[in-house]
Design a protein around this motif. Sequence first.
Motif, PDB file in Angstrom:
ATOM      1  N   GLN A 135      14.494  19.449  65.995  1.00 40.47           N
ATOM      2  CA  GLN A 135      15.594  20.398  66.112  1.00 40.47           C
ATOM      3  C   GLN A 135      16.792  19.778  66.815  1.00 40.47           C
ATOM      4  O   GLN A 135      16.643  18.963  67.731  1.00 40.47           O
ATOM      5  CB  GLN A 135      15.152  21.635  66.893  1.00 40.47           C
ATOM      6  CG  GLN A 135      14.125  22.494  66.209  1.00 40.47           C
ATOM      7  CD  GLN A 135      13.804  23.747  67.018  1.00 40.47           C
ATOM      8  OE1 GLN A 135      14.500  24.074  67.980  1.00 40.47           O
ATOM      9  NE2 GLN A 135      12.755  24.453  66.619  1.00 40.47           N
ATOM     10  N   PHE A 136      17.974  20.213  66.375  1.00 41.55           N
ATOM     11  CA  PHE A 136      19.182  19.954  67.141  1.00 41.55           C
ATOM     12  C   PHE A 136      19.197  20.871  68.363  1.00 41.55           C
ATOM     13  O   PHE A 136      18.434  21.840  68.454  1.00 41.55           O
ATOM     14  CB  PHE A 136      20.428  20.226  66.292  1.00 41.55           C
ATOM     15  CG  PHE A 136      20.723  19.166  65.271  1.00 41.55           C
ATOM     16  CD1 PHE A 136      21.174  17.910  65.654  1.00 41.55           C
ATOM     17  CD2 PHE A 136      20.577  19.436  63.918  1.00 41.55           C
ATOM     18  CE1 PHE A 136      21.465  16.941  64.714  1.00 41.55           C
ATOM     19  CE2 PHE A 136      20.865  18.472  62.967  1.00 41.55           C
ATOM     20  CZ  PHE A 136      21.310  17.220  63.365  1.00 41.55           C
ATOM     21  N   HIS A 137      20.118  20.582  69.266  1.00 45.83           N
ATOM     22  CA  HIS A 137      20.240  21.407  70.469  1.00 45.83           C
ATOM     23  C   HIS A 137      20.588  22.855  70.143  1.00 45.83           C
ATOM     24  O   HIS A 137      20.309  23.754  70.941  1.00 45.83           O
ATOM     25  CB  HIS A 137      21.300  20.816  71.406  1.00 45.83           C
ATOM     26  CG  HIS A 137      20.971  19.444  71.881  1.00 45.83           C
ATOM     27  ND1 HIS A 137      21.926  18.470  72.115  1.00 45.83           N
ATOM     28  CD2 HIS A 137      19.776  18.843  72.154  1.00 45.83           C
ATOM     29  CE1 HIS A 137      21.350  17.357  72.519  1.00 45.83           C
ATOM     30  NE2 HIS A 137      20.044  17.560  72.558  1.00 45.83           N
ATOM     31  N   ALA A 248      20.305  15.610  69.001  1.00 39.61           N
ATOM     32  CA  ALA A 248      18.888  15.916  69.143  1.00 39.61           C
ATOM     33  C   ALA A 248      18.256  15.106  70.261  1.00 39.61           C
ATOM     34  O   ALA A 248      17.066  14.839  70.255  1.00 39.61           O
ATOM     35  CB  ALA A 248      18.160  15.644  67.825  1.00 39.61           C
ATOM     36  N   GLY A 249      19.088  14.682  71.234  1.00 40.45           N
ATOM     37  CA  GLY A 249      18.598  13.859  72.327  1.00 40.45           C
ATOM     38  C   GLY A 249      17.815  14.646  73.360  1.00 40.45           C
ATOM     39  O   GLY A 249      17.689  15.878  73.286  1.00 40.45           O
ATOM     40  N   PRO A 250      17.301  13.963  74.380  1.00 39.59           N
ATOM     41  CA  PRO A 250      16.421  14.611  75.366  1.00 39.59           C
ATOM     42  C   PRO A 250      17.130  15.596  76.281  1.00 39.59           C
ATOM     43  O   PRO A 250      16.477  16.420  76.922  1.00 39.59           O
ATOM     44  CB  PRO A 250      15.854  13.433  76.153  1.00 39.59           C
ATOM     45  CG  PRO A 250      16.825  12.323  75.954  1.00 39.59           C
ATOM     46  CD  PRO A 250      17.388  12.510  74.582  1.00 39.59           C
ATOM     47  N   PHE A 251      18.470  15.504  76.354  1.00 40.92           N
ATOM     48  CA  PHE A 251      19.210  16.404  77.228  1.00 40.92           C
ATOM     49  C   PHE A 251      20.343  17.070  76.448  1.00 40.92           C
ATOM     50  O   PHE A 251      20.922  16.472  75.538  1.00 40.92           O
ATOM     51  CB  PHE A 251      19.791  15.648  78.432  1.00 40.92           C
ATOM     52  CG  PHE A 251      18.738  15.078  79.351  1.00 40.92           C
ATOM     53  CD1 PHE A 251      18.229  15.829  80.400  1.00 40.92           C
ATOM     54  CD2 PHE A 251      18.260  13.787  79.161  1.00 40.92           C
ATOM     55  CE1 PHE A 251      17.254  15.306  81.238  1.00 40.92           C
ATOM     56  CE2 PHE A 251      17.283  13.262  79.994  1.00 40.92           C
ATOM     57  CZ  PHE A 251      16.778  14.018  81.037  1.00 40.92           C
ATOM     58  N   SER A 265      21.363  19.001  80.812  1.00 31.47           N
ATOM     59  CA  SER A 265      20.125  19.665  81.229  1.00 31.47           C
ATOM     60  C   SER A 265      19.009  19.360  80.235  1.00 31.47           C
ATOM     61  O   SER A 265      19.254  18.948  79.102  1.00 31.47           O
ATOM     62  CB  SER A 265      20.339  21.173  81.325  1.00 31.47           C
ATOM     63  OG  SER A 265      20.678  21.722  80.067  1.00 31.47           O
ATOM     64  N   ARG A 266      17.793  19.568  80.662  1.00 30.94           N
ATOM     65  CA  ARG A 266      16.612  19.263  79.863  1.00 30.94           C
ATOM     66  C   ARG A 266      16.617  20.055  78.549  1.00 30.94           C
ATOM     67  O   ARG A 266      16.874  21.256  78.527  1.00 30.94           O
ATOM     68  CB  ARG A 266      15.356  19.616  80.659  1.00 30.94           C
ATOM     69  CG  ARG A 266      14.062  19.472  79.846  1.00 30.94           C
ATOM     70  CD  ARG A 266      12.836  19.497  80.728  1.00 30.94           C
ATOM     71  NE  ARG A 266      12.810  20.640  81.608  1.00 30.94           N
ATOM     72  CZ  ARG A 266      12.272  20.629  82.838  1.00 30.94           C
ATOM     73  NH1 ARG A 266      11.730  19.529  83.309  1.00 30.94           N
ATOM     74  NH2 ARG A 266      12.287  21.714  83.587  1.00 30.94           N
ATOM     75  N   PHE A 267      16.317  19.355  77.436  1.00 32.53           N
ATOM     76  CA  PHE A 267      16.141  20.007  76.136  1.00 32.53           C
ATOM     77  C   PHE A 267      14.651  20.262  75.968  1.00 32.53           C
ATOM     78  O   PHE A 267      13.867  19.337  75.724  1.00 32.53           O
ATOM     79  CB  PHE A 267      16.693  19.112  75.025  1.00 32.53           C
ATOM     80  CG  PHE A 267      16.586  19.696  73.648  1.00 32.53           C
ATOM     81  CD1 PHE A 267      16.776  21.044  73.415  1.00 32.53           C
ATOM     82  CD2 PHE A 267      16.296  18.876  72.561  1.00 32.53           C
ATOM     83  CE1 PHE A 267      16.677  21.583  72.146  1.00 32.53           C
ATOM     84  CE2 PHE A 267      16.202  19.398  71.285  1.00 32.53           C
ATOM     85  CZ  PHE A 267      16.388  20.762  71.079  1.00 32.53           C
ATOM     86  N   ASP A 268      14.248  21.496  76.100  1.00 32.35           N
ATOM     87  CA  ASP A 268      12.822  21.825  76.113  1.00 32.35           C
ATOM     88  C   ASP A 268      12.141  21.574  74.774  1.00 32.35           C
ATOM     89  O   ASP A 268      10.915  21.408  74.736  1.00 32.35           O
ATOM     90  CB  ASP A 268      12.634  23.287  76.527  1.00 32.35           C
ATOM     91  CG  ASP A 268      12.937  23.511  77.997  1.00 32.35           C
ATOM     92  OD1 ASP A 268      12.637  22.604  78.803  1.00 32.35           O
ATOM     93  OD2 ASP A 268      13.483  24.572  78.337  1.00 32.35           O
ATOM     94  N   ASP A 269      12.911  21.543  73.683  1.00 31.31           N
ATOM     95  CA  ASP A 269      12.328  21.319  72.358  1.00 31.31           C
ATOM     96  C   ASP A 269      12.518  19.889  71.881  1.00 31.31           C
ATOM     97  O   ASP A 269      12.550  19.628  70.675  1.00 31.31           O
ATOM     98  CB  ASP A 269      12.942  22.295  71.346  1.00 31.31           C
ATOM     99  CG  ASP A 269      12.568  23.744  71.636  1.00 31.31           C
ATOM    100  OD1 ASP A 269      11.398  23.969  72.005  1.00 31.31           O
ATOM    101  OD2 ASP A 269      13.430  24.628  71.500  1.00 31.31           O
ATOM    102  N   TYR A 270      12.648  18.960  72.822  1.00 37.26           N
ATOM    103  CA  TYR A 270      12.863  17.556  72.446  1.00 37.26           C
ATOM    104  C   TYR A 270      11.682  17.038  71.624  1.00 37.26           C
ATOM    105  O   TYR A 270      10.519  17.333  71.942  1.00 37.26           O
ATOM    106  CB  TYR A 270      13.054  16.707  73.697  1.00 37.26           C
ATOM    107  CG  TYR A 270      13.392  15.257  73.406  1.00 37.26           C
ATOM    108  CD1 TYR A 270      14.449  14.922  72.569  1.00 37.26           C
ATOM    109  CD2 TYR A 270      12.649  14.224  73.966  1.00 37.26           C
ATOM    110  CE1 TYR A 270      14.780  13.604  72.302  1.00 37.26           C
ATOM    111  CE2 TYR A 270      12.963  12.890  73.712  1.00 37.26           C
ATOM    112  CZ  TYR A 270      14.025  12.591  72.875  1.00 37.26           C
ATOM    113  OH  TYR A 270      14.325  11.283  72.604  1.00 37.26           O
TER     114      TYR A 270
END
Length: 618
Positions: A135-137, A248-251, A265-270
Motif C-alpha cells: 500500500q501507498f501511504h 510506500a516507504g517505512p515512514f 511518522s511510522r507507517f503501520d502498513d509498511y
Amino acid sequence: MSDDQSLQRRSFLKATGGAATALALAGCTGDNNDDGTDDPGTDTEGTDDPGTGTDDDDEGFGESDRTLKLTNATMSTLDPIASTDTANGRVIQQVFDGLMNYPNGEIEVETLLATDYEVSDDFTTYTFNLKEDVQFHNGDPVTASDFVYSFERLTASSNSRRAYFATSAMGIEHETDSDGNYEPGTLGVTAVDETTLEVQLSAPFHSTLPMLAYTAFGVIPEGFVDDTPGYDGEIGYDEFAQTNPISAGPFTFESWETNTMAEVSRFDDYHGDGPLIGGIHWQIITDSDARYNYGQNKNADLPPMPTSKYDPSKVTIEEEDDLGRQRGTYGPMQNGETAEYAAVPTINTYYIGLNAKNVPKPVRQAIAYAMNQHEGVEQVFKGRGEPAYHFSPPRIYPGGTSAYDEHAEQNYPYGYGESRLDDAQQVMEDAGYGPNNEYDITFTTYTSPTWQGLGTILRDKLVNAHVNMNLEEAPFSTLLNRGRNGNLSAYSLGWVMDWPAPDNFFGQLVPELTDTDREGGARGAYLDWDDVEDGAVDQMSSAWETVQNNQAPTEDDAATRGEAYVQMEEAMWEDMILLPCYHRTDERFAYDWVDIDPYGAGGGSRQKFNQVTIGERS
C-alpha cells in the motif's frame, strides 16, 4: 528465478559490482551533516552518518513510539526527482521506496518493492515481479502502472533534475523531438500486468540495478502530481513537494517548516520490517557550531561533530568488520559523555573546481602545484579521510585502491604528497606573470571553517607564485546557483555516488555539460571545460565516447571502460579544471540509548531507519 536466471544475475552483479566487491574486501556534496563533518554535498553527498549502536537489548530497546531525534543543515524539497543534495535525501529516503535498495547504504543492491527480476541475454530487457498487497501511504495499492507513471514523471516533468538518469545514463528506450528533447509518453517502461513491470533499454547499461536503487526512481501513485504531460494530476506540484509526498516507504511525512524542522511518522502498513520507532524528527540548523551544541545538549540522538570540534585522539577503535567499517568509542565529549563511534570510507570526492573560462590554465596549474593533499587531510580535515588525486574514489577506481595509489604516485604531475612551489612560480612566470603582474582570484567555499582553512594555506603558498587568492564564503545553495551560471572562478564542492561506478563521477565532467552559457546553466560541473582550446578536451570526449560504447555488464566491456576512466583522469590533470582534495571518511557518533545498524560505503543518506530502536534516554 530459474537456476539459469540466478546464474545470470550473479554474473551481472559480478560485472557491475566488481568495484563494490573490492570495496567490501578492501575495507554534488557539500552539506554540514550529522556525521560530524562540515561538508555538504550535491548529490549525495553528505550523509546522515555511519552507524553505531548498542546490542544491549535489556535496557528498553525494542519497538516503541519513541522518536529518533536528528539534525539537518538545510532542506529545499521533498520531491525525489527534484532533489540533488543529501540533506533532502535523508528525509526522502525514509518516505520513498523503489524497486531496488542499498540495504543500510551497503553497495550490493537488493530487491525492495520487487520480489525478483529477469534480465534478457542481451542485457536490454529487465522484467520485475512486484510485491503483492503493498500500500501507498494513502491506502492505494502499489501496481506496475504506478511505476510506469513514476518513471514517466522522472523523465517528462519540468521539475525533474534527474531525467538523464532514465534517458542518458540508463538509456531507457524513448523518442526525441527535432531538438533532441524527450517526447512524453515514449519511455520504454511497460506494465505487463498489475505486478509485472518491464523496462526496455536501448543498449546495455552496466549499473541498471544500482541505478534503480536511487530515490529518484521511488514510486508514487499513478497520476498523483499535476506536472506530468498526459496525466491530469490529483494535487499541485508545490503541495506534493512541500506538504504531501506520498510513496510506500517505512515512514509517512508529517510536517516541514522551512529552516526549522521536518518530521515523519511510522507507517503501520509498511510492506517490510518495522518501523520499530514512532517517527523521526530533524531539527534544521544551518550553523555547524549551533548543531554541535544542540547535540551536546542531548537534543539529538546522533550528536554532530564538526571538524572544528573533533579531536582524533578521543577515538578508540575496538573492531573492524569485513566492509572496512571501524567501530569503537569517542570521548569524553564536551558534555562528559562517551559516544558510540563508527567510521566507514564512503564513495565520494571533494575538490576545488576551476572554471576554465574564468581562470587561465597557468593559474589553474599553479594552484595544483601549491596543493599538498596529504597536508590538507592531516592539518585541515584532521585525518577524517584520504588524500584525493583522482576524481574516481579509490573503492571504485579501476583495479581498486592499490591501482589508485600506484597510478597517483607514479603519474600525478603536480606533486604527490608535496607542494611544488618552484614549479608553481615557474608556470606563472612562463605565462608572463610576476611581482608587478599578479593574478587575482577568488576562492569561494560553502560555509565551512575547514574549507576556509584549506584556502588560507593555499593563499599563503600562492603568494610566492604571483597569485593573489581572496577567500569568500557563500551559502551552499547560493554557491550552486552562481556556479551553474558561470559566476565562480575557484570553488569548493564534492560529489557523492549516485551509483558506484566512475562514469557517475565523470558524467559531471563531459565538456559540453560543463557549459555555463547553456540555457539553465551547466548540467555537469561548473567548469566551462568546453571553452578550452588545445588542451585535453578531445581526450576526455573520446574516452567518454569509449565508455558510452562499452556499457555491457561483461568483463571485456568493464576492462575497456577501466582504461577509458584512467584516460579521463589524466585529461582532467592536463587541463586542471578540477583539483581533487580528499575522499571523506564518514563517521557516526551515537548516544548509548540508540541501537542503529552501521551503514556501508553508499553512505548514511542511503540508510532507511525502519530497524532503529531507542532505549531510555539518560
